[in-house]
Write a protein that holds these residues in place. Structure first.
Motif, PDB file in Angstrom:
ATOM      1  N   PHE B   8      41.948  37.539  30.287  1.00 11.71           N
ATOM      2  CA  PHE B   8      41.347  36.428  29.539  1.00 11.71           C
ATOM      3  C   PHE B   8      39.836  36.389  29.706  1.00 11.71           C
ATOM      4  CE2 PHE B   8      45.730  35.056  30.046  1.00 11.71           C
ATOM      5  CZ  PHE B   8      46.019  34.607  28.774  1.00 11.71           C
ATOM      6  N   ALA B   9      39.213  35.744  28.722  1.00 12.22           N
ATOM      7  CA  ALA B   9      37.789  35.398  28.756  1.00 12.22           C
ATOM      8  C   ALA B   9      36.917  36.641  29.012  1.00 12.22           C
ATOM      9  CB  ALA B   9      37.541  34.287  29.768  1.00 12.22           C
ATOM     10  N   ARG B  10      36.043  36.559  30.018  1.00  9.75           N
ATOM     11  CA  ARG B  10      35.105  37.652  30.266  1.00  9.75           C
ATOM     12  C   ARG B  10      35.834  38.975  30.513  1.00  9.75           C
ATOM     13  NH1 ARG B  10      30.117  36.835  32.666  1.00  9.75           N
ATOM     14  NH2 ARG B  10      30.895  35.005  33.727  1.00  9.75           N
ATOM     15  N   ALA B  56      47.630  35.304  38.179  1.00 13.23           N
ATOM     16  CA  ALA B  56      48.836  34.476  38.066  1.00 13.23           C
ATOM     17  C   ALA B  56      50.014  35.383  37.746  1.00 13.23           C
ATOM     18  CB  ALA B  56      48.665  33.433  36.963  1.00 13.23           C
ATOM     19  N   GLN B  59      52.703  32.667  35.097  1.00 16.85           N
ATOM     20  CA  GLN B  59      51.945  31.419  34.909  1.00 16.85           C
ATOM     21  C   GLN B  59      51.742  30.590  36.179  1.00 16.85           C
ATOM     22  OE1 GLN B  59      55.066  31.421  32.632  1.00 16.85           O
ATOM     23  NE2 GLN B  59      53.942  33.129  31.763  1.00 16.85           N
ATOM     24  N   LYS B  60      51.968  31.197  37.352  1.00 20.38           N
ATOM     25  CA  LYS B  60      51.676  30.508  38.612  1.00 20.38           C
ATOM     26  C   LYS B  60      50.600  31.293  39.359  1.00 20.38           C
ATOM     27  CE  LYS B  60      55.042  27.425  38.305  1.00 20.38           C
ATOM     28  NZ  LYS B  60      54.687  26.101  37.807  1.00 20.38           N
ATOM     29  N   LEU B  61      49.561  30.597  39.828  1.00 17.05           N
ATOM     30  CA  LEU B  61      48.500  31.264  40.577  1.00 17.05           C
ATOM     31  C   LEU B  61      49.065  31.843  41.871  1.00 17.05           C
ATOM     32  CD1 LEU B  61      45.631  28.673  40.099  1.00 17.05           C
ATOM     33  CD2 LEU B  61      45.661  31.025  39.239  1.00 17.05           C
ATOM     34  N   PHE B  77      42.243  36.682  35.363  1.00 15.91           N
ATOM     35  CA  PHE B  77      41.209  35.957  34.621  1.00 15.91           C
ATOM     36  C   PHE B  77      40.089  35.458  35.530  1.00 15.91           C
ATOM     37  CE2 PHE B  77      45.084  33.233  35.011  1.00 15.91           C
ATOM     38  CZ  PHE B  77      44.617  32.252  35.864  1.00 15.91           C
ATOM     39  N   PRO B  79      37.287  32.664  37.080  1.00 11.68           N
ATOM     40  CA  PRO B  79      37.429  31.257  37.447  1.00 11.68           C
ATOM     41  C   PRO B  79      37.385  30.381  36.193  1.00 11.68           C
ATOM     42  CG  PRO B  79      35.855  32.320  38.892  1.00 11.68           C
ATOM     43  CD  PRO B  79      36.195  33.318  37.828  1.00 11.68           C
ATOM     44  N   VAL B  80      38.191  29.340  36.194  1.00  9.59           N
ATOM     45  CA  VAL B  80      38.338  28.529  34.984  1.00  9.59           C
ATOM     46  C   VAL B  80      37.134  27.599  34.804  1.00  9.59           C
ATOM     47  CG1 VAL B  80      40.830  28.679  35.145  1.00  9.59           C
ATOM     48  CG2 VAL B  80      39.656  26.711  36.164  1.00  9.59           C
ATOM     49  N   THR B  81      36.843  27.266  33.550  1.00 11.85           N
ATOM     50  CA  THR B  81      35.665  26.435  33.251  1.00 11.85           C
ATOM     51  C   THR B  81      35.949  25.428  32.134  1.00 11.85           C
ATOM     52  OG1 THR B  81      34.852  28.137  31.737  1.00 11.85           O
ATOM     53  CG2 THR B  81      34.003  28.204  33.982  1.00 11.85           C
ATOM     54  N   GLY B  82      37.184  24.909  32.093  1.00 13.52           N
ATOM     55  CA  GLY B  82      37.510  23.939  31.045  1.00 13.52           C
ATOM     56  C   GLY B  82      37.034  22.537  31.391  1.00 13.52           C
ATOM     57  N   GLY B  83      37.529  21.582  30.647  1.00 10.12           N
ATOM     58  CA  GLY B  83      37.251  20.175  30.916  1.00 10.12           C
ATOM     59  C   GLY B  83      36.015  19.632  30.251  1.00 10.12           C
TER      60      GLY B  83
END
Lengths: 157, 83
Positions: B8-10, B56, B59-61, B77, B79-83
């Motif tokens: 995912f992402a980068r 993960a 779907q579990k880290l 993936f 580190p997450v950056t949502g919110g």
């Protein structure tokens, strides 16, 4: 509990009306709305794209909401997180917590946001005048999450 | 056995791939990461121990010591950056 990961915008007033409907035990609702801000790390931001891990994002939000419901006296929770391309000023996320009393609602709302920011698989890519770039995680977000983890205290900070 | 690996992402962009099925002899996340690092300098760099990424399984880290079973979905993936 309502958990939604969606491209569409949300109406916070409508969501809160739904959250409190038919539950006279609710005496307090705390909510948080995250927006696309016009700057980050010293640069002007004009838009962002939110990517997520579809099989995991909603299930981890549900898990975070359930943790909050076990930890505080709360009646119900709504979490909505948007994905896709969002323009300046658009809404990204809504967390709303309904509880008998405000203290539980405030704490649970902040707890959910702190865990969402550090555990839910969403990634922001922001558009600036220099092009697109992935948003870097903030150390302060991880510190905020850690502040909730204290085995000797299960009621609050 | 075969497993599914998602990026995912980068990492998705750097590797130029979002999802693949790969043969994998039973082992840990660390063993899978070793195989992926062997694909080339880009993979070795992005998945180096100093780089910050999460894994993960279904779907579990998990941490790198976690075991991967046949048919598992492994996601790697940033580190997450949502919110």
């Amino acid at each position: 509990m309502k958990i939604s990961v969606q491209e569409n915008d949300f109406d916070a007033a409508m969501e809160i009306a739904e959250l409190r409907a038919n539950n006279a035990r609710i005496g307090a609702i705390a909510s948080f709305i995250g927006l696309v801000r016009d700057n980050n790390a010293g640069d002007a931001v004009t838009a962002m794209t939110l990517e997520h891990y579809p099989a995991m994002s909603a299930s981890i939000l549900l898990d975070i909401g359930e943790q909050a419901m076990r930890r505080w006296r709360i009646e119900d929770v709504t979490v909505i997180h948007r994905t896709g391309t969002l323009q300046l000023g658009e809404q990204i996320v809504l967390v709303a917590v309904a509880a008998p009393h405000r203290h539980d609602a405030f704490l649970a709302c902040e707890f959910i946001m702190d865990f969402l920011k550090t555990a839910a698989p969403f990634w922001k890519k922001e558009r600036t005048a220099q092009g697109e770039r992935w948003v870097e995680p903030r150390a302060t977000d991880e510190e905020a999450r850690q502040s909730w983890i204290d085995p000797t205290d299960i009621s609050g900070r | 056995m075969t497993i599914t690996v998602l990026y995912f992402a980068r990492l998705r962009e750097e590797f130029g791939i979002a999802e693949e099925s790969i043969p994998f002899a039973a082992g840990t996340v660390a063993a899978l990461l070793d195989i992926l690092r062997g694909r080339g300098p880009e993979w070795a760099q992005q998945l180096s121990a100093e780089c910050n990424y999460r894994v993960a399984i279904n779907q579990k880290l998990v941490d790198v010591g976690a075991a991967i079973k046949a048919g598992d979905e492994v996601a790697i993936f940033p580190p997450v950056t949502g919110g």
